[in-house]
Each structure stands twice: as structure tokens, then as C-alpha cells.
Design a protein around this motif. Structure first.
Motif, short mmCIF file in Angstrom:
data_model
loop_
_atom_site.label_atom_id
_atom_site.label_comp_id
_atom_site.label_asym_id
_atom_site.label_seq_id
_atom_site.Cartn_x
_atom_site.Cartn_y
_atom_site.Cartn_z
N LEU A 626 0.83 -1.21 0.00
CA LEU A 626 0.00 0.00 0.00
C LEU A 626 0.86 1.25 0.00
N SER A 629 2.54 1.65 -3.37
CA SER A 629 1.57 1.99 -4.41
C SER A 629 1.17 3.45 -4.34
N VAL A 630 0.99 3.95 -3.11
CA VAL A 630 0.63 5.36 -2.94
C VAL A 630 1.80 6.25 -3.34
N THR A 633 2.34 7.03 -7.02
CA THR A 633 1.50 8.02 -7.70
C THR A 633 2.20 9.37 -7.84
N THR A 709 -8.96 -11.09 -11.91
CA THR A 709 -10.06 -10.17 -11.66
C THR A 709 -11.30 -10.64 -12.42
N SER A 727 -9.73 -1.41 -14.05
CA SER A 727 -8.64 -2.27 -13.58
C SER A 727 -7.45 -1.44 -13.13
N GLY A 728 -6.73 -1.98 -12.17
CA GLY A 728 -5.50 -1.35 -11.71
C GLY A 728 -5.70 -0.46 -10.52
N LEU A 729 -4.58 0.06 -10.03
CA LEU A 729 -4.57 0.90 -8.84
C LEU A 729 -3.49 1.96 -9.00
N GLY A 730 -3.90 3.22 -9.13
CA GLY A 730 -2.94 4.30 -9.27
C GLY A 730 -2.10 4.13 -10.53
N LYS A 733 -1.67 0.50 -13.32
CA LYS A 733 -2.88 0.42 -14.13
C LYS A 733 -2.50 -0.09 -15.52
#
Length: 1029
Positions: A626, A629-630, A633, A709, A727-730, A733
Motif C-alpha cells: 500500500l 503503491s501510494v 503516484t 479479476t 482495472s489497476g490501482l494508481g 494500471k
């Protein structure tokens, strides 16, 4: 507890009460949720319960109360959070599906989920009626047990010698540092022990449930082994004292060494019989030993205040004297090992034993309360005893004395006298200067006995200390080992997991520990093993403290210890200090300890047992993921760091392994891969609940680094449309969509073709890159594995053989592409095979930003593709062929792609062969309107009946493009018939291009190849750069 709900009508079922021989807590009948009640009102139901769990004892009747919202929605109750015991019916709250039912559905029948739950780890099966397991409180179960384990031969035979070497002040420092380590470790133990229910397994249970099986397993093995060796050590210590007493009395069995062996084996056998007789007899024995030691302490303290006779004074015992106390405050190091750390190493084993209560946590009434209270009080009591004995001995006894009564000073005081004894009428100068003194703190380890009121009572204390420690370790080791065996981390020791009797005693583990202890007693050379044992215990302390620190640092919501008096940084300090002490005490033993841990850790990490204990390592993994990932960005994208992040429409991944393997070849460990499974709405309710877990396990077993997914949609396009957006995160993606080729397009419905082609159109509209993989025999393996086909991903049909196909080569490729290993769903594909020195042919027809070149380069970095050579085919003219080749060679060299050959296609503008044109026209014929051949009918009228068909005008508009596709296919088949892989630039369709026509283009480009073919297109943005910045 709530009230019984009154019956709303006469049709409500009666309350069923089943009685048992013993009054036991009740349990609710499952028929509240099984649909048998025809009425909306659900009355409370009470039945007998055979469970003997402490949470439900003391209540004869238990009532069920519904909430205010619904008659089937229940108020919070303990039974829904406490796991049930194996072989008993599980209790569970109504599911959301049940609560969502309409009133009519509820009237027909209310269903509930009564699935049995697994037995909690370490939980004992129900005991027969009339037999209650022995459970102890914090005094007998923890405090007394820890005290008798801490007190040992160090207290009786070494503490006074350490005081003479280090002095009272530094001895206090040694004691307090040791107590600091053990006390802070006790705080960490208390925090972990109060963070949920603690069952059998002791130290192993605490560490494994906090740090996971990878660390818990090795520590469990080591700790159980260390406890077993401690049995041998303490037994040998007892046997040596007995042998010395026999020698004083002139008794000998065989000789000195064999006497120790005989006494040791007999003693450990007696202790074994006491241990296997049950915890009741073992606890009574420990109480007896505790009382004996308390009598020995009292005897010592009384002796210090009694007046000392001439013989005792000759041995340096003078009672409480201020000058002796002052003299003994400072250190007096003697011998080559006379230093602070050596004294610390000698004393520290005397401070261990704090885990004795934890090791029998399965036999405690309330481990969460008993462990903190009992351990901390035991540390306080034993620390006080160490401090008192050190200061009293230092205040009463001089360091050196001859033991000769003739050394008494008579008459006038001599001018030449050394030592504090001179002030009390004794002159030990001769033995001090010649270093021949046999008595005093520095020379005699029997000071406690000589200073006591009665000498031989101290021997009883020594016997009690050694035997109680040996008995405690003999009980702890099998219980820890049994818990480890039950977890099945190491399959070869599961045999020792079986328990016997009402307390489920580990008799098999007892026998194993007994045999190991006897073996080391017979060896009788345990000096080096003693150093190893100290390191094992220090390693356990380090990991316990690190467990507490790690759990606190990760701050997982599940970390809620009721014991609040701990500090994560203090735990980390003690963990580091314990490791440092390991190397300061015995460096070689520390290396051996760490080597064993690393080996056992590697084994568990390799086998990956299916255990999930919610460890802090799992929480830490989530926190790190986490956090990164943050933080990602805030990182600006740069072309140097570009990597294709892929959304792969695999459907169920195990049904299209080739598509999964292809993408995994160039994304594993470097970029994102998401396997998208679009589930039709009609299939959602029939889909098994564990499908996601099955797919993830399949990917992990195949060693594919990918996410799975599932997404529910009305059709392929709808599902793909939303997956592309959601789909994806930040920054993690997808930017590349990867599809399988629709090989059965000719036999598919027009709607299915439109869904497929429109998904491609949507991909370009979302500015995604696109790859389409085509295999000669298709991608779908449902026929081989007998799977039900997902309608969103129709099963492929094998292609018809083409005229220039080599049957033998086709058979070889088919065998390589699809070989079913038994009945396993792990089917081998061509992408898992070594490709040897084949070529990867890239037809870079259009400049898409470089993705067409980047993917083959990433493939050649893999082991199976490393020896393949990359060839690049480009469109050019014959007049400028060499110039174009040089220009492209310069470009590719600057890209550092290691391309072996560049081929300029100068004949790409030629017309295709007539037979190829005919085949193409025949393939699209079912999808054409042929409106110009039908007189008197307008195109609009024909469109209304078949809007998806190609008009003659559209066919003519795109004729030139169609011929170029056919010609390019001829060139590809001529040059790349049997290469390892072919990549062709994917044409971008115009918005007015009919779906069927574009599908025919895709089919034509890759027609007749015996190797995998990839149609690939970037999003027109650079993915490679020539520069360093």
C-alpha cells in the motif's frame, strides 16, 4: 442473554430441549435457517449442547434473540465469533443472501449457512463425559513453575563466585541487565499472549502465529530440541552433585563418569514417569520442589545472621561486616576468563526459564491473564532472591581464606597482614600471596551451604533446583513439539502429533524427548552443547521481542492486546541485545544457531505449507504494498522506465494457459499482469464461491505473477469496456489489452463478432495498446480438461489444415503446444518450452512507438527464449533498399535491442496470388450483402434485415487494404513458416470499417502459420528512447 420470543401463532414449532447426562450449555437448532419454518416469525429454539468450552459454561439455557430489523436477523452473540470444535455442528449467522430474500421467499423457506468450520489450531477434541481436563491458575501454573525453572545450579553454586569476581556493584549490573532482557521479553510475551486466545504450543505458538510458519517452524524445532537438551544438562548437574556426595561418603558404583551416567539415566527415567502420569502429578512434584527450595533459602538467610564459629571464620565466613562489604563492592578479576562479559555469560542461563508458564499454556485456565501476571511476579521474586543472596554473601564472606584455624591472630596484631580478615583476627596472607587459598568467595562454590544454618539443606535445594528444571523442560519440550507436529509444517514428524487421555498428553513426543535426553546423558560431554542451548534460548527471546515489535509496527486492526504495558521500541532493543549477547557469549554457537534457522526457514519457504494464521508478516506485506503503491503516484512517468502493463482477457486462466504463459514470459517480475474473466450475468449465480481462490492457486502453482479479476457483464464488450476503465490501482494500471484470436469467427453469431471487434475499437478509443495472440490449435483447452465453457469466451475451433502445411511439423508443434500431464490442469504450452536457436520475426509495418520491438526484446531476456535471434521486416522500395537498411540498423543499434537481421520487403506492393484472393473472398462471402446483384431492393432495406453485413460499396472501398493484407500474409508465410514466434503490426481500423471485414483481415494476416502469431499495436507513444535522460 435475550428473552424468548413468544409464539405468534399456533403453527410455530415448539421449543425443543434435549437433555444430556451432564448439564451443559445449549446450542441453537439449525432448523431456524433451513427453510422448515413455514411462517415468517421465527421463535427462539433451545437445544442441548455438548460443548465444554469455557465461553459457554455456567449457563443452563441459551436464548436466541432477533434484531429490530428482521425476524431472521440476529443480535450479536459470542457463538458467531468463537470457532466450533471438530465433530460438532457449527453455528453461523444467516448469510446476506438469506437476509436479502423477499417476504414471499422467506414464507416459502428461510435458509441459512450452517457449513461446518475447521477445528481451531491446537484446540483439543471434546473429552469424554465425566472427565475434566486439569487446568491451572496463574500461581501454580505460571508463577511457581517459572520460579523453579529460573532457580538452578547457577543460584546455588555460581552466584557467590560471580560476586567475588565482579564485585557486588557489577554483579548487580549483571543481574539487572539480565532481568531487563527477561522482563521486557515477558512484557512482549504478555502482549502477544493477550492478543487472542492462546492454546497449546507455548513459545512456538506465540512466534508462529505472529511471524508465520516460516519463522515459527524453525523456532519450534530448535526450542523443543533446546528444552530436551536442557533436561540432559540439569539431570547431569544433579548426577554430578550426587556423585560428589557419594565420593565424600566413600561410595562408588563403577567409576566417576559411569556413576554420573547411571544416576542420570535412573533420574531422567523417574522424571519421565512423573511427566507421563499427567499434569496433576507433575504439578504436585513441582510444588514439592518449590517448597524444598524455599526451605533452603530460609536456611541460608537464617545462617547469615547466626554467629560464625572458629571453623567457619577460618573459611572466611564472618557474618555481616561493613569492611568486608566495602571490600567486596569492587571487582577482583582472576584468571584468563576473569572479565565482565565472561561473568555475564556464566550468569545469564540462571535468568532464563521465563517461558516455562507459556510452554504449558494449553493447561492453563485463562492463559491471557495467567501468563502476564505469573511471569512478571516470578521474575520479580527470583530477581529479589538473586540480589539478596549476592549482597548477603558479599557482606559476610571474604574473597580468600585458608581454612586453617592456625591462621588466627593471637596477641598483638601483626604489621604484615593482607585482606579484610585482618580486622577480624585472621591472617590469610600466606595463601593469598601464594594463591593457594581453598576457601572464600573466590575459591569455593559451596559458600551458600557453608553460610547456611544447616549445611546439607542446601544440597536439598540444589537437588530440587536441578530436578525441577529438568522436569519442567521434560514437560515443555513434548508439548511444544506436539503443537508443531499438529501444524504439519514438517511432514516427517506428524507421527508425534497424537495425544492421549483427557489432557491429550503427547506420549509419543515424551518418548522421543526421553530417548534424546538419555543419549546426551550417556555422552556426558555437554559443555559445548550448553553454549548452544543458551544461544537457542536467546534466539527465542530475540524472536519473541521481534514478534511483538513487528506486530505493533504493522499496526494491523487485529493487533489488540489487552496487556498494554509494553513498548515496541523496547521490544526491538531487547531483540537486538539478545542477538548481540549470542555472539558475545559464544560466537560459534551463534553461527550454528543462525545456520539451523536459515536452513529450516528455507525448507518451509520452499514447501509453502497451506497455513494462514493472519501473521504480522502478512500485515507487513500489505502495508508495504500500500505504501509503495501510494508513493508511486507521485513518481512521474518516464519512457526509460516504461514497461507493458497488461490486462489479459483470459476468461478462467486455466482454460487458456497459452495466453497466460505468453504474457507471463515478458511481464514476470517486471510489470503488471491482470487476468480478466468476464462472467455472463446468467452464469453468476451458478459460479462456485471459491472460483477466485481456485484461479489464484492455479496461477501461483504455474508460477505466474498475475492478478485474477472476475467481472460480471452482459457480454464480452461490456465486461471489457469496464475492465479497461476500472482495472489497476494508481500507477499500477494496465495500458495494454491482450486478447486471444477468435478462431471460430466464421461460425459465430454476428453479435459475437461485433462484441469482439468492438472490444478492439474500445481499446483504441481508450488509448490502450493491443495484442492479439493466435495459436494454430486455438487457445482454449476446455475440451482437454472437461471444463464448462464461459459464454463470454467461446471455445476455439481448430483451424483447417492449409495447402502448404507440413504434417510432420504440424504434429511436432501440436505436441509441443499441448501436452496434458496426466489429469492435471497444469497443461504444458509452447511458451514453456526451450525455443533453441529459432528466430523471432517482427513485421514492423507501422511505427506504433516501439511496442512491436520491445515485446520480443523482453522475451529474449527469458531463459527459454535467450538463444532466439530477432529478425525485423520492414516495408521499403527496391531503389533505396540499402539506405533504408542502414538507417534502420542505426536506429535499432541505438535502441540496444540486439537485432540480428533487418530485411527490407520490396515486393509488398505486388498483387496477391489469385488463389489467396479467392480464399479471402470466399471467407467474407457469408458476411456480404451482395446488394448490387439484387435488383429492385435498396441497400437500406437489406441493412434492416442484416445490419452487420458488408455492402458491395464498403467492400470496394476497402479492397486495396484487403489486398495488402493478403499480400503481407503471403510474405509472412514465405519467410516465417516455422519460426518460434511471429509479431505483426496490427492495422488500426477506420470507424466505418465493418466488423466482419476487419475480422477477416485479422484472420488473413495470420493465416497458415505453424507457430504462434501476435498482432500487436502500440498507442502511438514512445516506449523506447535513444537517450540517457
Amino acid at each position: 442473554m435475550g428473552q424468548v420470543i413468544p409464539k405468534r401463532n399456533s403453527h410455530s414449532p415448539t421449543v425443543n430441549v434435549s437433555s444430556t447426562q451432564d448439564e451443559e450449555p445449549p446450542r441453537y437448532s439449525p432448523h431456524n435457517f433451513d427453510g422448515r419454518n413455514p411462517n415468517l416469525q421465527v421463535p427462539a429454539t433451545i437445544i442441548g449442547d455438548s460443548s465444554g468450552s469455557p465461553e459457554r459454561q455456567g449457563s443452563g439455557v441459551e436464548h436466541r434473540r432477533t434484531s429490530l430489523y428482521s425476524n431472521i436477523d440476529l443480535v450479536p452473540q459470542l457463538e458467531y465469533y468463537a470457532r466450533t470444535i471438530k465433530h460438532q455442528q457449527a453455528r453461523s449467522r444467516p448469510s446476506l443472501e438469506v437476509l436479502r430474500k423477499t417476504i414471499e421467499e422467506v414464507e416459502v423457506g428461510v435458509g441459512g449457512d450452517n457449513t461446518s468450520e475447521p477445528q481451531i489450531e491446537g484446540e483439543q477434541p471434546p473429552t469424554p463425559k465425566g472427565k475434566t481436563p486439569i487446568r491451572f491458575g496463574w500461581i501454580i501454573g505460571v508463577a511457581m513453575r517459572v520460579m523453579v525453572n529460573i532457580w538452578g545450579v547457577i543460584l546455588f553454586l555460581r552466584l557467590t563466585w560471580i560476586t567475588s569476581q565482579a564485585g557486588i556493584v557489577l554483579t548487580y549490573v549483571i543481574i539487572l541487565i539480565s532481568v531487563l532482557v527477561t522482563s521486557l521479553t515477558a512484557l512482549s510475551i504478555s502482549a502477544i499472549a493477550t492478543n487472542g486466545r492462546v492454546v497449546a504450543g507455548g513459545t512456538y505458538f506465540l512466534i508462529s502465529r505472529t511471524l508465520g510458519p516460516e519463522i515459527g517452524g524453525p523456532i519450534g524445532i530448535m526450542y523443543a530440541f533446546a528444552n530436551t537438551l536442557s533436561v540432559a544438562l540439569n539431570t547431569v548437574g544433579y548426577a554430578e552433585v550426587v556423585r560428589n556426595m557419594m565420593r565424600e561418603l566413600g561410595v562408588t558404583i563403577v567409576d566417576d563418569i559411569n556413576d554420573v551416567r547411571i544416576v542420570g539415566v535412573v533420574t531422567v527415567t523417574v522424571l519421565m514417569l512423573i511427566a507421563v502420569s499427567g499434569m496433576k502429578w507433575e504439578s504436585k512434584t513441582q510444588i514439592f520442589f518449590f517448597l524444598v527450595m524455599m526451605v533452603a533459602f530460609t536456611n541460608y538467610l537464617v545462617g547469615t545472621i547466626l554467629p560464625q564459629g572458629i571453623e567457619k571464620q577460618a573459611r572466611g565466613l564472618f557474618g555481616y561486616k561493613a569492611d568486608i562489604f566495602v571490600e567486596n563492592l569492587v571487582p577482583s578479576w582472576r584468571g584468563p576468563q576473569g572479565n565482565f562479559f565472561r561473568m555475564f555469560a556464566v550468569f545469564f542461563p540462571g535468568a532464563t526459564g521465563i517461558l516455562a508458564g507459556v510452554n504449558i499454556c494449553g493447561d492453563l485456565r485463562d492463559p491471557a491473564s495467567a501468563i502476564p501476571k505469573g511471569t512478571l511476579w516470578a521474575i520479580f521474586g527470583t530477581t529479589l532472591s538473586y540480589l539478596v543472596i549476592s549482597i548477603t554473601a558479599g557482606a559476610c564472606v571474604v574473597r580468600d581464606a585458608s581454612g586453617n584455624v592456625s591462621d588466627i591472630i593471637t596477641g598483638n596484631r601483626s604489621d604484615f597482614c593482607v585482606g579484610p580478615a585482618c580486622q577480624h583476627g585472621w591472617n590469610f596472607t600466606n595463601c593469598i600471596q601464594s594463591q593457594t587459598c581453598k576457601y572464600g568467595l573466590s575459591n569455593n562454590v559451596q559458600i551458600m551451604g557453608q553460610l547456611s544454618a544447616y549445611y546439607y539443606i542446601i544440597f536439598a535445594g540444589i537437588f530440587a533446583a536441578t530436578l525441577s528444571s529438568a522436569l519442567g523442560f521434560l514437560v515443555s519440550a513434548p508439548k511444544v513439539f506436539q503443537c508443531l507436529c499438529k501444524d504439519q509444517i514438517y511432514p516427517f514428524i506428524i507421527f508425534f502429533a497424537k495425544g492421549y487421555g483427557k489432557n491429550h498428553e503427547p506420549l509419543r513426543a515424551y518418548v522421543l524427548c526421553y530417548l534424546i535426553a538419555v543419549g546426551f546423558i550417556i555422552i556426558a560431554e555437554l559443555n559445548n552443547i550448553a553454549a548452544l542451548i543458551s544461544n537457542f534460548f536467546l534466539c527465542s527471546y530475540a524472536l519473541i521481542n521481534f514478534s511483538c515489535f513487528h506486530a505493533s509496527l504493522m499496526n494491523a486492526p487485529g493487533w489488540r492486546p489487552t496487556f498494554r504495558y509494553y513498548n515496541k521500541w523496547a521490544s526491538l532493543f531487547v531483540a537486538v541485545l539478545s542477538v548481540v549477547l549470542m555472539f558475545l557469549f559464544t560466537w560459534w554457537a551463534a553461527l550454528v544457531t543462525l545456520s539451523v534457522i536459515i536452513f529450516l526457514y528455507g525448507y518451509v519457504n520452499y514447501t509453502k505449507p497451506k497455513l494462514n494464521w493472519g501473521s504480522s508478516v502478512q500485515a507487513g506485506t500489505y502495508n508495504l504494498a500500500l505504501s509503495y503503491s501510494v508513493s508511486l503516484t507521485t513518481v512521474e512517468d518516464h519512457v526509460k522506465n516504461y514497461r507493458p502493463q497488461c490486462l489479459v482477457l483470459t476468461g478462467p486462466p486455466n482454460q487458456r494457459p497459452a495466453l497466460v504463459d505468453f504474457v507471463g514470459c515478458f511481464t514476470k517480475n517486471i510489470s503488471l499482469m491482470i487476468c480478466g474473466d468476464i462472467i455472463m450475468e446468467k452464469d453468476r449465480k451458478t459460479r462456485p464461491d471459491n472460483t477466485t481462490d481456485v484461479m489464484v492457486k492455479w496461477l501461483n502453482k504455474r508460477k505466474v505473477r498475475a492478478f485474477y479479476t472476475p467481472f460480471t457483464g452482459d457480454n464480452l464488450r461490456t465486461g471489457a469496456h469496464y475492465l479497461l476503465q476500472a482495472s489497476g490501482l494508481g500507477k499500477l494500471k494496465p495500458d495494454t489489452l491482450i486478447l486471444g484470436f477468435k478462431a471460430n469467427w466464421r461460425n459465430s453469431t454476428p453479435e459475437s463478432i461485433d462484441d469482439y471487434i468492438n472490444s478492439i475499437y474500445d481499446t483504441f478509443d481508450f488509448n490502450y495498446c493491443l495484442c492479439i495472440l493466435r495459436m494454430m490449435d486455438g487457445l482454449d483447452v476446455t475440451a482437454d480438461l472437461d471444463y464448462q465453457v464461459n459464454d463470454g469466451f467461446e471455445a476455439d475451433e481448430p483451424e483447417e489444415p492449409v495447402e502448404d502445411q507440413d504434417p510432420q511439423s504440424n504434429q511436432e508443434d501440436t505436441d509441443a503446444d499441448m501436452s496434458d500431464e496426466g489429469k492435471s490442469d497444469q497443461i504444458n504450452t509452447v511458451f514453456q518450452n526451450d525455443q533453441g536457436k529459432k528466430t523471432i520475426d517482427v513485421y514492423w509495418i507501422a511505427d506504433d512507438g516501439g511496442l512491436t520491438l520491445l515485446v520480443p526484446y523482453l522475451l529474449t531476456r527469458r531463459k527459454h527464449w535467450r538463444r532466439c535471434k530477432v529478425r525485423v521486416f520492414l516495408v521499403g522500395d527496391e531503389q533505396n533498399e540499402e539506405e533504408q537498411r542502414k538507417e534502420m540498423t542505426l536506429l535499432l543499434n541505438r535502441f540496444r535491442l540486439n537485432v540480428k537481421e533487418i530485411i527490407i520487403m520490396t515486393d509488398s506492393e505486388k498483387r496477391p496470388q489469385a488463389k489467396c484472393l479467392t480464399r479471402f473472398v470466399d471467407s467474407v462471402a457469408p458476411f456480404r450483402l451482395f446488394d448490387e446483384q439484387q435488383e429492385g431492393v435498396s441497400v437500406q432495406d437489406l441493412r434492416q434485415s442484416a445490419p452487420w453485413k458488408i455492402s458491395d460499396k464498403e467492400f470496394e472501398v476497402f479492397r486495396q487494404k484487403s489486398e495488402r493484407m493478403i499480400r503481407l500474409n503471403e510474405i509472412i508465410r514465405k519467410n516465417s513458416q516455422h519460426t518460434a514466434l511471429v509479431l505483426v503490426s496490427l492495422p488500426v481500423p477506420n470507424r466505418d470499417c465493418p466488423s466482419a471485414l476487419y475480422m477477416a483481415w485479422l484472420d488473413t494476416l495470420t493465416y497458415g502459420l505453424h507457430c504462434p502469431a501476435v498482432l500487436i499495436r502500440g498507442n502511438q507513444k514512445n516506449v523506447m528512447t535513444l537517450y540517457c535522460q
